[in-house]
Design an enzyme around this catalytic site. Structure first.
Site, mmCIF file in Angstrom:
data_model
loop_
_atom_site.group_PDB
_atom_site.id
_atom_site.type_symbol
_atom_site.label_atom_id
_atom_site.label_comp_id
_atom_site.label_asym_id
_atom_site.label_seq_id
_atom_site.Cartn_x
_atom_site.Cartn_y
_atom_site.Cartn_z
ATOM 1 C CG ASN A 208 -0.238 0.081 2.587
ATOM 2 O OD1 ASN A 208 0.459 0.809 2.774
ATOM 3 N ND2 ASN A 208 -0.422 -1.039 3.172
ATOM 4 C CE LYS A 287 7.730 -13.166 -13.410
ATOM 5 N NZ LYS A 287 8.801 -12.569 -14.526
#
Ligand SMILES: Cc1cc2nc3c(=O)[nH]c(=O)nc-3n(C[C@H](O)[C@H](O)[C@H](O)COP(=O)(O)O)c2cc1C
Length: 396
Positions: A208, A287
């Site tokens: 954030n 990934k």
């Protein structure tokens, strides 16, 4: 016990005012050791300071030709000092201080210090507003150096602007305040600050925009006010006072472990960190391939650390921050009651996150109070005064 102050004097017209400052300090029972830069001696002689302080003045001459002890005055002096005060501080000295240059006695003393440093700038207003100078001051402030002044007014060069040395008596008043009994002495405060980062796979994460400015400002200010501070540090690049105990916690789970572990050792917990409300249900090892047009992530809600901390440690004075985009007071009240908190500090999300200043509303069980927009460093001081007052009321 008398306190020892190293008074560093730099080369500027205001050097003469440092004599008055030294005189006031001596009169008020401080031991003053004056250290002059080479340039300072072009403006005023060491003899004047020696006469006023009753102590020999140290200059570069003594630095290189020291006949006594181990010959390392820059270390010895700063070890013995309770405070280093630079007045007047030249733009040149501030720049050297910020870049760690140690090319004379005074810069060496500052670099080797184990006490606080207060800088009182004095210079022509254009020199003061010179961007590198302002950047240096900002960076020093972020690294725990205190500043007094400068002030607005008529200057020796004839300009009228920002850059005058604060009056000796005002500097003295601040020094006296600095040495007075700190407000938060004997209080142990746990503070969380910064953003968290939750892994999705080995390359990607959810985070954030919290900068940690508010939380770190509160931690630095609490430390200055005498508290024993532990900072649970999420992701933030803000400068943290070296006297603060830091425990790194980059994600929700680490924050949770550390906060429960530390809570019992503290009197007050101030939860400022923006801790992720959701995390990936499963972290993908390796990934995730980008071969799908639409990728759905399954997120699970994280635990409410603040609420659980208050439940586990009901005697801990718990303060929460509420950043909301609408119905600020409504949600802040809800948070106060639902989590059984002692205080909530509410702010408007878009006008606060990553800003250098903020306006907040403080709510506890008995009141609602607005603190108008101000720099976060100043706001931190005001918030801590409110917390201290409410904590004391609770204790009595
Ligand atoms: C007459 C005169 C007045 C000066 N006044 C100031 C001043 O008020 N503030 C400042 O930052 N520099 C001032 N300077 C420049 C500093 O003396 C110069 O940058 C010097 O290198 C500072 O050395 P120091 O930081 O080691 O003391 C002045 C220079 C002269 C010649």
């Amino acid at each position: 016990m008398k306190k020892t102050i190293i008074l560093g004097v730099c080369g500027g017209v205001a050097a003469y005012k440092a004599v008055e400052l030294a005189r006031i300090l001596i009169k008020n029972n401080f031991i003053v050791r004056v250290v002059m830069t080479k340039a300072a001696m072009k403006f005023i002689t060491p003899l004047t300071f020696q006469a006023v302080t009753n102590n020999p003045v140290l200059t570069d001459q003594e630095f290189w030709n020291n006949q006594s002890g181990n010959g390392m005055d820059h270390i010895n002096l700063s070890r013995d000092a309770d405070l280093i005060l630079i007045a007047p501080a030249s733009a040149n000295f501030i720049a050297k201080l910020n870049s760690g240059i140690c090319d004379d006695l005074l810069t060496n003393i500052c670099a080797a210090r184990s006490c606080d440093l207060i800088v009182c700038p004095a210079m022509n207003s254009f020199m003061y507003h010179n961007p590198p100078n302002l950047k240096n001051i900002d960076s020093l402030k972020n690294n725990g150096v205190f500043f007094i002044g400068p002030e607005l007014g008529i200057q020796a060069c004839g300009e009228n602007g920002m850059g005058r040395l604060s009056e000796p008596i005002s500097i003295f008043n601040e020094i006296e305040k600095y040495f007075s009994q700190p407000l938060l002495k004997n209080l142990k405060i746990l503070i969380s600050a910064g953003a968290t980062i939750e892994k999705i796979d080995d390359a990607r994460a959810i985070t954030n925009f919290s900068s940690g400015k508010m939380g770190v400002s509160i931690a630095n200010e609490a430390f200055q006010l005498g508290a024993d501070v532990t900072l649970v540090k999420g992701i933030t690049h803000q400068g943290i006072n070296p006297g603060i105990r830091i425990i790194e916690a980059r994600n929700h789970d680490d924050m949770e472990t550390v906060i429960y572990q530390e809570a019992k050792k503290n009197n007050i917990f101030i939860s400022v960190a923006a801790i992720s409300d959701y995390k990936a249900k499963q972290i993908f090892h390796g990934k995730i391939k980008k071969d799908k047009k639409l990728l759905t992530l399954e997120l699970e809600k994280t635990n409410d650390i603040l609420k659980n901390t208050k439940k586990k440690f009901p005697n801990l004075f718990c303060v929460g921050f509420a950043a909301e985009s609408n119905d600020l007071i409504h949600y802040a009240k809800q948070k106060l009651i639902e989590k059984n908190l002692d205080m909530v500090i509410a702010n408007e999300l878009n006008n606060t996150m990553d800003h250098d200043d903020a306006e907040v509303i403080i709510l506890d069980k008995s009141q609602e109070k607005i603190l108008p927009r101000m720099p976060k460093i100043k706001l931190a001081n005001n918030i801590l005064l409110e917390i201290q007052e409410s904590y004391q009321k609770n204790e009595n």
